[in-house]
Design a protein around this motif. Structure first.
Motif, PDB file in Angstrom:
ATOM      1  N   VAL A  95      37.239  41.762  39.439  1.00 36.61           N
ATOM      2  CA  VAL A  95      36.430  40.760  40.147  1.00 36.61           C
ATOM      3  C   VAL A  95      36.875  39.350  39.766  1.00 36.61           C
ATOM      4  N   LYS A  96      37.067  39.119  38.479  1.00 38.34           N
ATOM      5  CA  LYS A  96      37.441  37.777  38.021  1.00 38.34           C
ATOM      6  C   LYS A  96      38.806  37.370  38.544  1.00 38.34           C
ATOM      7  N   PHE A  97      39.750  38.304  38.582  1.00 38.63           N
ATOM      8  CA  PHE A  97      41.065  38.011  39.156  1.00 38.63           C
ATOM      9  C   PHE A  97      40.913  37.613  40.622  1.00 38.63           C
ATOM     10  N   ALA A  98      40.104  38.397  41.340  1.00 42.62           N
ATOM     11  CA  ALA A  98      39.901  38.150  42.767  1.00 42.62           C
ATOM     12  C   ALA A  98      39.262  36.786  43.006  1.00 42.62           C
ATOM     13  N   GLN A  99      38.260  36.446  42.199  1.00 39.88           N
ATOM     14  CA  GLN A  99      37.555  35.176  42.377  1.00 39.88           C
ATOM     15  C   GLN A  99      38.416  33.982  42.006  1.00 39.88           C
ATOM     16  N   HIS A 100      39.379  34.200  41.124  1.00 38.95           N
ATOM     17  CA  HIS A 100      40.300  33.108  40.793  1.00 38.95           C
ATOM     18  C   HIS A 100      41.136  32.723  42.012  1.00 38.95           C
ATOM     19  N   ILE A 101      41.480  33.716  42.826  1.00 37.37           N
ATOM     20  CA  ILE A 101      42.288  33.462  44.026  1.00 37.37           C
ATOM     21  C   ILE A 101      41.397  33.128  45.225  1.00 37.37           C
ATOM     22  N   ILE A 102      40.306  33.901  45.391  1.00 35.00           N
ATOM     23  CA  ILE A 102      39.360  33.679  46.490  1.00 35.00           C
ATOM     24  C   ILE A 102      37.961  33.585  45.876  1.00 35.00           C
TER      25      ILE A 102
END
Length: 351
Positions: A95-102
């Motif tokens: 989730v954190k990886f995803a939120q860093h990009i989007i």
């Protein structure tokens, strides 16, 4: 020392032979644009179809790790935002990886013992991809194929991406239920770390082309362009791919591995259930992993069991994150033999 850590875990006993063959055959010096490498790539993809039942129209890509795939998915496939369903630390990291990009990406966190209530799921239109951690290594829970099938049926317009880092090559996965599947080889594939696998459906490839993201080292469009000719975008882990090829050749079809691991896990579950002081970390059978067993107890007991296990020649996996002091984990991976697992069960039965 025999390790039961859930990754990196025990490698297949035949690995030393594979390594010698790799040197003798000269594949380690093969250029990734050369005929021998392209033939190995093509053969490995065919073996994934034959042994793991990857659909004919899905594409196999090689990455550095499962973690890299988190970034690739958000960067090259997700258009609006992703919606993540998870229960533990690795799903939370995705989730954190995803939120860093989007940053608009959101998540639903559930307990390890909590089954996903698909009928109650409300995922708004703005989320074009559903991310599911099928096997959560940190707390030994999993999402059954039947639940993923329900999610697919309820949200047919959305893409589905599935993390199977600790289950691919251990249990039979119905790849037709999702568009993106990924894993690493240091768990159920019984290989050293350093190679990630990414499987894409035609729908996922179309979505990548539609988004048109390019220009980065791991832009999916760049990877797919090379994969069409059975090449990689940059110099890959040739040894890792060779070893994967050899493991796939030697392993039975996945349904046989699946059956054996379920039988072994049942024995392990019965062992823990019959002890006086240990209990299973996930007590809901419907959400308990087939390939990773979590065992919990008092902090002093867990310390004692791990110490005595080492003295007996067994290395147990530590609990993960906040669960570390009061739990340990046991890998039920194919490279561990039935004889070895029976030895551990006999050791644990005294508690």
């Amino acid at each position: 020392m025999l390790t039961f850590a859930p990754g990196p875990s025990k490698v297949y006993d035949a690995l030393s032979d594979y390594l010698q063959d790799a040197v003798r055959e000269g594949i380690l010096s093969a250029n990734h644009r050369s005929g021998p490498f392209m033939q190995m790539y093509q053969e490995t993809e065919a073996l994934m179809r034959q042994k793991l039942h990857m659909p004919e129209d899905y594409v196999l890509l090689f990455t550095s790790s499962a973690t890299e795939n988190w970034e690739i998915i958000s960067q090259s496939i997700v258009e609006s935002a992703s919606f993540h369903i998870y229960s533990g630390s690795f799903g939370g990291k995705w989730v954190k990886f995803a939120q860093h990009i989007i940053p608009e990406s959101k998540a639903l966190k559930i307990a390890a013992n909590e089954a996903i209530q698909v009928s109650l799921l409300d995922i708004p239109e703005q989320f074009d991809l559903i991310a599911i951690t099928q096997n959560e290594t940190s707390n030994a829970s999993q999402v059954p194929m039947s639940v993923i099938a329900e999610i697919k049926e309820k949200f047919p317009e959305k893409m589905i991406a599935v993390d199977t880092t600790s289950s691919m090559a251990g249990i039979e996965l119905d790849f037709s239920l999702a568009d993106i599947w990924y894993a690493s080889v240091q768990k159920c594939f019984g290989l050293p770390a350093g190679l990630g696998l990414l499987m894409l459906s035609p729908k996922a490839i179309e979505k990548c082309e539609q988004k048109g993201e390019e220009g980065r080292y791991n832009s999916l469009s760049f990877m797919l362009e090379n994969a069409r000719g059975y090449q990689t975008h940059y110099t890959p882990n040739v040894l890792g791919i060779y070893l994967l090829n050899r493991v796939l050749k030697d392993m039975p079809e996945i349904q046989h591995i699946d059956s054996n691991l379920r039988e072994r896990m049942n024995k392990l579950e019965n062992c823990i259930a019959n002890t006086t002081s240990l209990r299973m970390l996930v007590d809901n059978e419907a959400t308990r992993s087939t390939t990773v067993m979590g065992v919990t107890g008092s902090e002093s007991l867990i310390t004692k069991v791990k110490k005595e296990a080492l003295e007996a020649g067994f290395q147990l996996g530590s609990g993960y994150g906040p669960l570390k002091p009061t739990s340990f984990r046991i890998a039920n991976f194919p490279a561990i033999t039935d004889y070895e697992m029976n030895g551990l069960i006999e050791f644990l039965s005294k508690y």
